[in-house]
Design an enzyme around this catalytic site. Sequence first.
Site, short mmCIF file in Angstrom:
data_model
loop_
_atom_site.label_atom_id
_atom_site.label_comp_id
_atom_site.label_asym_id
_atom_site.label_seq_id
_atom_site.Cartn_x
_atom_site.Cartn_y
_atom_site.Cartn_z
N GLY A 48 31.76 -58.11 3.87
CA GLY A 48 30.97 -56.75 5.35
C GLY A 48 32.78 -55.23 4.90
CD GLU A 102 37.43 -58.62 8.20
OE1 GLU A 102 36.54 -58.29 8.24
OE2 GLU A 102 37.63 -60.11 8.47
CG ASP A 103 32.76 -56.85 8.35
OD1 ASP A 103 33.60 -57.44 8.66
OD2 ASP A 103 31.46 -56.74 8.05
CG ASP A 106 33.01 -61.61 15.76
OD1 ASP A 106 34.38 -62.20 15.27
OD2 ASP A 106 32.40 -61.87 15.10
CE LYS A 134 30.41 -58.62 17.52
NZ LYS A 134 28.91 -60.19 18.09
CG PHE A 155 24.27 -60.71 15.11
CD1 PHE A 155 25.30 -61.12 14.63
CD2 PHE A 155 23.65 -60.66 13.76
CE1 PHE A 155 25.87 -61.84 12.86
CE2 PHE A 155 23.22 -60.92 12.74
CZ PHE A 155 24.43 -61.06 12.06
CG ASP A 162 26.14 -60.17 5.73
OD1 ASP A 162 25.25 -61.82 5.53
OD2 ASP A 162 26.77 -60.51 6.72
NE ARG A 168 27.12 -58.59 2.69
CZ ARG A 168 27.68 -59.13 3.47
NH1 ARG A 168 28.48 -58.50 4.60
NH2 ARG A 168 28.26 -61.07 3.69
#
Length: 179
Positions: A48, A102-103, A106, A134, A155, A162, A168
Site C-alpha cells: 500500500g 505506511e498508507d 488502523d 483510524k 474501509f 486496495d 490501488r
Amino acid sequence: MEKINVGDLPFELFISGEQIKSRLKVLANEITFNFQGEELILLGVLNGSFIVMADLVRQLDLAVRCEFIKISSYQGTQTTGKVKSLLGLSADLEGKNVLIVEDIVDTGISMNYLLSELSKHNPKRLSIVTLLFKKAAFQFNYSLDYVGFEIPDKFVVGYGLDYDGLGRNLPDLYQLSTT
C-alpha cells in the site's frame, strides 16, 4: 458525490488526490525540518505505501535512502488480526534514522509487529509516517509521528490502498459506500 465500483463493492469519493498531495507536502516539510542535516532511511511497507512513499520522497529535502518491507494482515475488507512477514529487510539499520512509511494504520497490529522487529536492529531513531489513521480502531499506545488524515473506521480504497488487489491505481481515496 462521485461513486465507483471496485470489484463487487460500491465506493464514494472521500479525499481527493489534490488534498492528499497537499497534505503530503506539509508532512514532508515537517520531516525535512526534524531530520535536517541527517540521513534518513525511508522504509515503505508494501504494497500500500508505494504511491504515498513516491509522492512523499520527492518532497523531502534530505539525503534519503529508500527501502521496502512487505507485511500483511488484511483479507478482503477485514483485518485478520495476524501479521505475516512476507519480504525481509535488506538494509543495515543500526545507528540510522528510520522513517516507516505506511498508507494506513488502523488496529495498529501490523505496525506494532513492525516496531518490535525493527527495534531489534538498533536504529538511532525510529519514526512513523502514515497517510491515514483510524484512531477509533487503534488498539495500542505507541505514537504516530506524522499523520496525513485521521479518518473514521470505514474501509477505504485508492491512492495505493486496495480491495482484494484492486483499486490501488485510483488517484483519489474512496470510502465504502453505505447507500
